[in-house]
Every structure is written in structure tokens, then in C-alpha cells.
Design a protein around this motif. Structure first.
Motif, PDB file in Angstrom:
ATOM      1  N   TYR A 231      58.283  26.072  37.942  1.00  0.00           N
ATOM      2  CA  TYR A 231      57.433  25.413  37.720  1.00  0.00           C
ATOM      3  C   TYR A 231      56.219  24.708  37.709  1.00  0.00           C
ATOM      4  O   TYR A 231      54.876  24.774  38.041  1.00  0.00           O
ATOM      5  N   GLU A 232      56.595  23.624  36.648  1.00  0.00           N
ATOM      6  CA  GLU A 232      56.177  22.457  36.879  1.00  0.00           C
ATOM      7  C   GLU A 232      55.990  21.716  38.698  1.00  0.00           C
ATOM      8  O   GLU A 232      55.072  21.113  38.293  1.00  0.00           O
ATOM      9  N   GLY A 238      49.051  21.706  41.955  1.00  0.00           N
ATOM     10  CA  GLY A 238      47.526  22.216  42.665  1.00  0.00           C
ATOM     11  C   GLY A 238      47.655  23.496  42.240  1.00  0.00           C
ATOM     12  O   GLY A 238      46.923  24.336  43.018  1.00  0.00           O
ATOM     13  N   MET A 239      49.012  24.498  41.852  1.00  0.00           N
ATOM     14  CA  MET A 239      48.728  25.709  41.589  1.00  0.00           C
ATOM     15  C   MET A 239      47.559  26.524  40.921  1.00  0.00           C
ATOM     16  O   MET A 239      47.250  25.918  39.363  1.00  0.00           O
ATOM     17  N   LYS A 240      47.104  27.565  42.308  1.00  0.00           N
ATOM     18  CA  LYS A 240      46.436  27.972  41.144  1.00  0.00           C
ATOM     19  C   LYS A 240      46.690  29.959  40.901  1.00  0.00           C
ATOM     20  O   LYS A 240      45.620  29.757  39.882  1.00  0.00           O
ATOM     21  N   LYS A 241      47.832  30.457  41.525  1.00  0.00           N
ATOM     22  CA  LYS A 241      47.587  31.681  41.353  1.00  0.00           C
ATOM     23  C   LYS A 241      49.310  31.805  40.855  1.00  0.00           C
ATOM     24  O   LYS A 241      49.713  30.497  42.214  1.00  0.00           O
ATOM     25  N   LEU A 242      49.638  32.609  40.340  1.00  0.00           N
ATOM     26  CA  LEU A 242      51.336  32.695  41.014  1.00  0.00           C
ATOM     27  C   LEU A 242      51.475  33.874  40.732  1.00  0.00           C
ATOM     28  O   LEU A 242      51.635  35.244  40.648  1.00  0.00           O
ATOM     29  N   VAL A 243      53.351  34.097  41.600  1.00  0.00           N
ATOM     30  CA  VAL A 243      53.767  34.883  41.878  1.00  0.00           C
ATOM     31  C   VAL A 243      55.005  34.950  41.640  1.00  0.00           C
ATOM     32  O   VAL A 243      55.672  34.167  42.286  1.00  0.00           O
TER      33      VAL A 243
END
Length: 400
Positions: A231-232, A238-243
Motif C-alpha cells: 500500500y505504501e 501516486g495511486m489514485k484508486k485501489l483494487v
């Protein structure tokens, strides 16, 4: 006949009290029940149970054609007691089986770092996953390889657990694998040195449009750290959304689920349990920060137990969107009790409920967006992200 090593340890009284119920289908004419003696039939006491055991020992000694394995009879006796519960989730573990179970939940073991799958019809064993950096992958073993021999002995049709045991044997420092590989005319011989392998139960990557992808294969003692690292890393990119992909996740440690939720939904009720006496116990996430990006969670019919606890909490709190097919439906909790001789017993001790009060045992969790995996993909060992229609649906949901 030698005296069998039955009824040792603290199981003695329990086993004697229940053994007639386990072996009552045997039509032994010499055994006289309380009912036949003119009394009401009641649960057998220790003396009657012991008498029947002695009779069975005599029958085996005098009439059984082959030599009896005393240790096998003993272990079968213990296992039979637990089997008599009729609960597929309760079982007895031999010392060796318990050691293997402990390695799995701790997230590391001595071996070569491969995952195998066996065709139930042909008995053919296929390598489906090689842990990155583990001895198998370093030696050149590839997903899709067919395992033909181990140390020169053919393993096709051999029970998968026995093959794994042979590969991980402590008697040798390396395992010689004979592999069949698509596109190769001859078998490939690979010598793989055994080592302590930390099971990578989490994998991650950044997809297009800054969508992070984290697959959690099982909830073990190492899952939390591996998830937090993933996750870090994605946030730093620059993650904007997560699956989060929980498809095929069989569950594991409840504590791991709660700890991961520290940075998804901190200080919230994740699940509560209720035992046979109506006693309730609540499990909460610890201090942390709320998830900062839109979330989709992939589930399917093999997402079970702790994976369903995770999915149920996400759904009840509206933290994210569940995508896929209805989960397995295991809404009960087991406890493993180690015994003094190295063996252990796992028993179902309670039901669990999602934060909204749902017990999903036997029914599973229906996702918010239902989508079946394309039929053609179900037969493939590996599926690319681009052709994975369930993942593509999750990405579509996050894009709305």
C-alpha cells in the motif's frame, strides 16, 4: 497381540466415553449392550468402551489378514473421534500435520517456494506459481511446468500432499525435479536447493490511470506487513484508486484482517463472534487513518472465512464496492488447541457476524456488482490483467 498405544494423554477419558459411538457400526456379536441386558440404552461408560476396544484389538490380532500398524490405528482413533462430530472444519492433526499447519499460518516454511495444482481426473501435477526470489524461481522453474518426477520417482497420480512432503523432506538439501514444459521436446532436470521460504501472500502493481492493484492470497502472520508495504509503495507512486483482489483467498488469521483495517477504517468493529453459550466477543481495528482512495474489492466463490470478514466489513461500512461472484459462505470460527504430544485439535467454537449483524454461513456475501469470470478463462493456469473480465469490471466501477 501387542497392547496398542490407544488413549494416551488427556484424551483418555473423552475417547473412552465416545468410542462406541464411533465404532458402533461394527457388528460384534460378543458385545452386550445395556439394552440387551434389559436396561435402558444409555451413553456407554468408560468400562464398556474399554471392553469394546479390547474386543476389537483381539479381533484384529486373531482375524485380520495383514500386520496392523499400531501408530496408524492410534492416530485413526483420535481422528475418528473428531470426525464423529460431522463438522468438516473440525479435525485432528498429527504432530507432522500440525507442524505443517503452523508453518502455513506463520507464513514461512522450509522448501523451494512453488505452488502446485493436481488434475483430479488425470493426476497430472502442474506448477501454478513460483514465489519471486525463492529457490524454485531462481532455479528456473516456471508456472505451467508439469511436474513429472521428484528425485527420480514419478509423481503423476501421487497424492499432492505426499508430493509436497517429498519435495520438502529434511533428508536432503535439494530436490531434483523432472519437468515437462510446453514447447520443449525433452524433459527438463532441475536441482533446487531447499531454504527457508517466506510465503509471499501479497502481490501488487500499478495499473493504468494510477489504479493500484493488491492481491491478498491468504491472511497469515506475514500478511499485514506485506500488505502495508504494498500500500505504501503504491501511494508513493501516486495511486489514485485501489483494487484489492481476494479471489481464491481461503481465509486465515482474524487478527490479520483487523490489523489491515487499521489503515482502511480505523477503530471500527470489524466482526463479532458468539459461542454456544451466547457469549459475544468483538474485534476492532486499531488506530490508523481512513483509506484515502476509492476502493473496489474482488471476490468469488473461493473467497472464504477471513476473506469474507474483510469483504463483509467493506460492504457494511460502504467503504468500497464488492465485484465478482457470491463468496464461499463460511461464517464460523475454529480454534486450534495444541496437545502435549505435539498433535493438535481444531474445533468450531463460534459463529461470526459482520458489523451489520449478518451471519453469512452457508449463504456467502453477494457482491455489489455481480460478474462471472469468462468461461474460457476458468481453464487457464494464468490470466492476464487485460483479459480478466472481473478485474476490468472493477476498473470500470472505479472509473464511474
Amino acid at each position: 497381540m501387542k497392547d496398542y498405544k490407544f488413549l494416551k494423554g488427556f484424551l483418555l477419558g473423552v475417547l473412552l466415553a465416545a468410542v462406541v459411538g464411533l465404532g458402533g457400526y461394527l457388528g460384534v456379536a460378543n458385545y452386550i449392550s445395556a439394552k440387551e441386558a434389559g436396561q435402558e440404552e444409555t451413553a456407554p461408560d468408560s468400562a464398556k468402551a474399554k471392553k469394546k476396544i479390547q474386543l476389537l484389538e483381539t479381533l484384529i490380532d486373531e482375524t485380520y489378514l495383514e500386520d496392523a500398524d499400531e501408530d496408524a490405528l492410534t492416530e485413526s482413533m483420535y481422528a475418528g473421534l473428531i470426525d464423529g462430530l460431522g463438522d468438516p472444519y473440525s479435525r485432528y492433526y498429527t504432530e507432522e500435520e500440525y507442524k505443517s499447519l503452523t508453518e502455513e499460518t506463520e507464513g514461512s516454511y522450509q522448501g523451494i517456494g512453488i505452488v502446485m495444482q493436481q488434475n483430479p481426473d488425470t493426476g497430472v501435477i502442474t506448477i501454478v506459481r513460483c514465489y519471486e526470489g525463492a529457490p524454485g524461481a531462481e532455479a528456473g522453474v516456471l508456472p505451467g511446468d508439469i511436474l513429472y518426477k521428484v528425485d527420480g520417482e514419478e509423481v503423476t497420480g501421487t497424492e499432492l500432499a505426499e508430493v509436497a512432503k517429498k519435495i520438502r523432506s529434511e533428508d536432503t538439501e535439494s530436490a531434483q525435479l523432472t519437468l515437462a514444459r510446453d514447447g520443449e521436446n525433452d524433459y527438463i532436470e532441475v536441482d533446487v536447493k531447499k531454504a527457508q521460504v517466506e510465503i509471499p501472500v501479497v502481490s501488487h502493481e500499478m495499473l493504468e490511470n494510477q489504479v493500484g492493484y493488491i492481491a491478498v492470497y491468504e491472511f497469515t502472520a506475514v500478511t499485514v506487513q506485506q500488505y502495508n508495504d504494498a500500500y505504501e509503495d503504491l501511494m508513493a507512486q501516486g495511486m489514485k484508486k485501489l483494487v484489492i483482489d481476494l479471489r481464491g483467498n481461503p481465509g486465515g488469521l482474524l487478527t490479520a484482517v483487523c490489523d489491515i483495517f487499521n489503515n482502511i477504517a480505523p477503530e471500527k468493529l470489524i466482526v463479532y463472534t458468539e459461542d454456544k453459550n451466547g457469549e459475544k466477543e468483538e474485534y476492532l481495528s486499531g488506530k490508523g487513518t481512513n483509506i484515502e482512495v476509492p476502493l473496489a474489492v474482488l471476490v468469488n466463490g473461493n473467497s472464504a472465512s477471513a476473506a469474507e470478514i474483510f469483504a463483509g466489513a467493506v460492504q457494511d461500512y460502504g467503504i468500497g464496492t464488492l465485484v465478482g461472484t457470491t463468496t464461499f459462505g463460511k461464517g464460523i470460527v475454529q480454534k486450534v488447541t495444541p496437545l502435549t504430544d505435539g498433535s493438535a485439535v481444531k474445533l468450531t467454537i463460534s459463529k461470526y457476524y459482520t458489523p451489520g449483524g449478518r451471519n453469512i454461513h452457508g449463504t456467502g456475501i453477494t457482491p455489489d456488482v455481480e460478474v462471472e469470470l469468462d468461461e474460457a478463462l476458468k481453464q487457464k493456469v494464468t490470466v492476464s490483467k487485460e483479459e480478466d473480465n472481473q478485474l476490468q469490471k472493477a476498473l470500470e466501477v472505479l472509473g464511474e
